[in-house]
Scaffold this active site. Structure first.
Site, PDB file in Angstrom:
ATOM      1  N   ASP A  21       1.515   6.453   5.321  1.00 52.14           N
ATOM      2  CA  ASP A  21       0.567   5.498   4.753  1.00 52.14           C
ATOM      3  C   ASP A  21       1.102   4.788   3.497  1.00 52.14           C
ATOM      4  O   ASP A  21       0.391   4.016   2.869  1.00 52.14           O
ATOM      5  CB  ASP A  21      -0.755   6.209   4.461  1.00 52.14           C
ATOM      6  CG  ASP A  21      -1.962   5.312   4.680  1.00 52.14           C
ATOM      7  OD1 ASP A  21      -1.825   4.299   5.389  1.00 52.14           O
ATOM      8  OD2 ASP A  21      -3.035   5.624   4.127  1.00 52.14           O
TER       9      ASP A  21
ATOM     10  N   LYS B   8     -10.293  12.995   7.349  1.00 54.41           N
ATOM     11  CA  LYS B   8      -9.913  12.657   8.723  1.00 54.41           C
ATOM     12  C   LYS B   8      -9.969  13.920   9.583  1.00 54.41           C
ATOM     13  O   LYS B   8      -9.607  14.997   9.113  1.00 54.41           O
ATOM     14  CB  LYS B   8      -8.477  12.121   8.753  1.00 54.41           C
ATOM     15  CG  LYS B   8      -8.312  10.705   8.249  1.00 54.41           C
ATOM     16  CD  LYS B   8      -6.858  10.272   8.360  1.00 54.41           C
ATOM     17  CE  LYS B   8      -6.627   8.923   7.713  1.00 54.41           C
ATOM     18  NZ  LYS B   8      -7.293   7.813   8.396  1.00 54.41           N
TER      19      LYS B   8
ATOM     20  N   LYS C 135       0.862  -1.182   0.000  1.00 58.51           N
ATOM     21  CA  LYS C 135       0.000   0.000   0.000  1.00 58.51           C
ATOM     22  C   LYS C 135       0.893   1.225   0.000  1.00 58.51           C
ATOM     23  O   LYS C 135       1.688   1.421   0.920  1.00 58.51           O
ATOM     24  CB  LYS C 135      -0.916  -0.004   1.228  1.00 58.51           C
ATOM     25  CG  LYS C 135      -1.678   1.321   1.438  1.00 58.51           C
ATOM     26  CD  LYS C 135      -2.644   1.273   2.614  1.00 58.51           C
ATOM     27  CE  LYS C 135      -3.244   2.648   2.914  1.00 58.51           C
ATOM     28  NZ  LYS C 135      -4.192   2.632   4.047  1.00 58.51           N
TER      29      LYS C 135
ATOM     30  N   ARG D  54      -7.513  -0.451   0.704  1.00 58.65           N
ATOM     31  CA  ARG D  54      -8.014  -1.701   0.132  1.00 58.65           C
ATOM     32  C   ARG D  54      -8.347  -1.535  -1.355  1.00 58.65           C
ATOM     33  O   ARG D  54      -8.301  -2.517  -2.106  1.00 58.65           O
ATOM     34  CB  ARG D  54      -9.218  -2.200   0.945  1.00 58.65           C
ATOM     35  CG  ARG D  54     -10.398  -1.289   0.951  1.00 58.65           C
ATOM     36  CD  ARG D  54     -11.368  -1.579   2.082  1.00 58.65           C
ATOM     37  NE  ARG D  54     -10.864  -1.106   3.380  1.00 58.65           N
ATOM     38  CZ  ARG D  54     -11.494  -1.275   4.548  1.00 58.65           C
ATOM     39  NH1 ARG D  54     -12.649  -1.913   4.601  1.00 58.65           N
ATOM     40  NH2 ARG D  54     -10.974  -0.822   5.663  1.00 58.65           N
TER      41      ARG D  54
ATOM     42  N   ASP E 183      -2.538  10.234   3.285  1.00 55.73           N
ATOM     43  CA  ASP E 183      -3.938   9.848   3.468  1.00 55.73           C
ATOM     44  C   ASP E 183      -4.664  10.915   4.291  1.00 55.73           C
ATOM     45  O   ASP E 183      -4.609  10.908   5.519  1.00 55.73           O
ATOM     46  CB  ASP E 183      -4.026   8.481   4.166  1.00 55.73           C
ATOM     47  CG  ASP E 183      -5.481   8.002   4.302  1.00 55.73           C
ATOM     48  OD1 ASP E 183      -6.373   8.629   3.690  1.00 55.73           O
ATOM     49  OD2 ASP E 183      -5.701   6.994   5.012  1.00 55.73           O
TER      50      ASP E 183
ATOM     51  N   ASP F   2     -12.044   7.134   3.138  1.00 61.78           N
ATOM     52  CA  ASP F   2     -10.866   6.908   3.984  1.00 61.78           C
ATOM     53  C   ASP F   2     -10.475   5.424   4.020  1.00 61.78           C
ATOM     54  O   ASP F   2      -9.415   5.072   4.515  1.00 61.78           O
ATOM     55  CB  ASP F   2     -11.142   7.421   5.403  1.00 61.78           C
ATOM     56  CG  ASP F   2      -9.876   7.620   6.216  1.00 61.78           C
ATOM     57  OD1 ASP F   2      -8.780   7.561   5.611  1.00 61.78           O
ATOM     58  OD2 ASP F   2      -9.980   7.843   7.438  1.00 61.78           O
TER      59      ASP F   2
END
Ligand code: BES
Ligand code: ZN
Ligand code: ZN
Length: 503
Positions: A289, A278, A266, A352, A271, A348
């Site tokens: 991240d 966030k 990843k 995935r 992020d 967020d």
């Protein structure tokens, strides 16, 4: 980079800024660990007594500096704690040696050369000490030109006493430690680099340069190629940013390899959460991240430098997750590289999405196994804390093997399940699957999502390193503040075990 030398010189005769010795607890008493006999002699056999007077106990993490007596060439002796002394006939725990060596190297920041007189019973101990010392000798100072005095420079040279330069096993251990730790530090540098400079394109350029240097094949898909290829997950995450996404393939091949291991990382260079922004307090460290991609990248290069007889293909799924007028909205549906559709309920939960495309792409090459590495969920941090990564897999034996390998190399991990009942929480009325499910067990839900994008019949494991990837507390052992390089040692050892046919 910190130099590593193996030296047969006696502890008393080697010129260095400091001599590092190990001390341990034996009942209530403090004992000097083997390897430091000559140092103890220079103290008339009273080194343990002197240290006890100074308050040392031999506990892990302890570092006591004292002036060297006449008879030693080094001006300073540094005693580091090894914890409990082993039972008769047993050696010191490798991780205790690694951490003590790291503590010593950190304590000696600014020094030129330190001689390590720690207990070395075999090549494995030499390797652990070298790893710890070299990993402890680290500072990220790229953006502090004005403060870059010698005082902040990492220890420049590590001399291992008791390791024999003519012993093949010792020499190989030293070379492996040097290559591995240099790549771990490369991963740390990438993680620590501010996200305004480490964009997806910049990361891809670093991979391309490393590929040239080490003879690895590197292919980069830019945003146009990603669109042409139908990489809806990676594009959907990156589309809100001025810094477009990339998918990097970096491949190490060995002429005698019988197996291929695919590693997927990843690589969210920042992020923010996207439109599901966030809150303040949750985004200050989100440059970390991309730690999974950094670990994968470092592991591929390290495997190549060590010459592991296995093919290792790294996939770096790079994107920046930002809110903007062009960003993916909660409610949007993405068509993924696999053809599946995903309803994005929370922007967020972006990791995935990029990983899903990379997993499908990696599966097309039919590797013997795929391991993905990601700072995927806050839930995993809640479950396992800041120092332990979670391991999920579609094969129990593979998950156990990775857990044992992690333990062996000194990385804390724990096996986690993929309970099938959590899948229905991701049912979407609109698409094939939603990118979010039940809140409880969120780390496992994320693992179940990823599993859907792994090719039929391929052994797969998922490492959620959200806890240990970035260290916010005070440094300890060989772990600095900031990027840690979590999972690199596990991945490289896994490549070696894959080559041996043991996993
Ligand atoms: N990058 C974060 C996870 C994370 C949290 C990494 C803390 C390192 C430290 C990830 O993209 C994320 O935000 N996940 C969400 C998922 C949720 C919206 C389903 C989370 O864990 O809250
Ligand atoms: Zn996120
Ligand atoms: Zn994320």
């Amino acid at each position: 980079m910190t130099a590593l030398t193996l030296s047969t010189a006696g502890a008393a005769t080697l010129r260095a800024d400091a001599l590092v010795v190990g001390v341990a607890k034996s009942g209530k008493a403090l004992v000097v660990a083997p390897g430091a006999e000559a140092v103890d002699q220079a103290f008339d056999g009273k080194l343990a007594a002197v240290l006890e007077t100074l308050g040392a106990s031999g506990a892990e993490g302890e570092a006591t500096k004292l002036p060297a007596p006449a008879g030693l060439k080094a001006p300073v002796v540094l005693a580091v704690g090894l914890g409990s002394a082993p039972e008769d006939g047993q050696g010191y725990d490798a991780e205790a040696l690694r951490r003590a060596a790291g503590t010593a190297a950190r304590t000696l920041t600014g020094a030129k050369k330190a001689a390590f007189a720690l207990p070395i019973a075999g090549a494995e101990d030499a390797e652990a000490i070298a790893e710890g010392a070299l990993l402890g000798a680290y500072a990220y100072t790229a953006y502090q030109d004005s403060k870059n005095g010698d005082a902040r420079k990492p220890l420049a040279e590590v001399a291992l006493l008791g390791a024999k330069p003519r012993d093949k096993a010792h020499k190989a251990a030293a070379e492996r430690a040097q290559a591995l730790t240099e790549e771990i530090k490369r991963a740390r540098d990438l993680i620590n680099m501010p996200p305004n400079d480490l964009t997806p394109a910049a990361f891809a350029a670093v991979a391309q340069a490393a590929g040239k240097e080490h003879g690895l094949k590197v292919q980069v898909l830019d945003e146009k190629a990603l669109a042409k290829g139908g990489y809806g997950g990676i594009l959907g995450v990156g589309v809100g940013s001025e810094n477009p996404p990339r998918l990097v393939r970096i491949a190490y091949t060995h002429p005698e390899a019988e197996k291929t291991l695919a590693l997927v990382g990843k690589g969210i260079t920042y992020d923010s959460g996207g439109i599901s922004l966030k809150p303040a307090g949750h985004n200050e460290t989100m440059k970390c991240d991309m730690s999974g991609a950094a670990a994968v990248f470092a592991a591929v290069v390290a495997a190549a430098r060590i010459g592991v007889p296995v093919n290792v293909t790294g996939w770096l799924a790079l994107a920046e997750n930002m809110p903007s007028g062009s960003a993916t909205r909660p409610g949007d549906v993405l068509r993924m590289y696999s053809g599946k559709t995903v309803e994005v309920l929370n922007t967020d939960a972006e990791g995935r999405l990029v990983l899903a495309d990379a997993l499908t792409r990696a599966s097309e090459e039919h590797p013997d196994a795929i391991v993905d590495v990601a700072t995927l969920t806050g839930a995993m941090v809640l479950a396992l804390g800041n120092r332990t990564f979670g391991i999920m897999a579609n094969d129990d034996d593979y998950r156990t093997a990775i857990h044992e390998i992690a333990e062996e190399v000194g990385e804390q991990s724990w096996p986690m399940p993929l309970p099938a009942d959590l899948r229905k929480g991701m049912d979407s009325p609109t698409a094939d699957i939603a990118n979010m499910g039940e809140r409880m067990g969120g780390g496992l839900v994320a693992g179940l999502f990823l599993q859907e994008f792994v090719g039929e019949g391929i052994t797969w494991a998922h490492l959620d390193i959200a806890g240990p990837a970035f260290h916010e507390g005070a440094p300890y052992g060989y772990t600095p503040k900031g990027g840690t390089g979590s999972a690199v040692r596990t991945l490289v050892k896994l490549a070696e075990r894959t080559a041996d046919g043991e996993v």
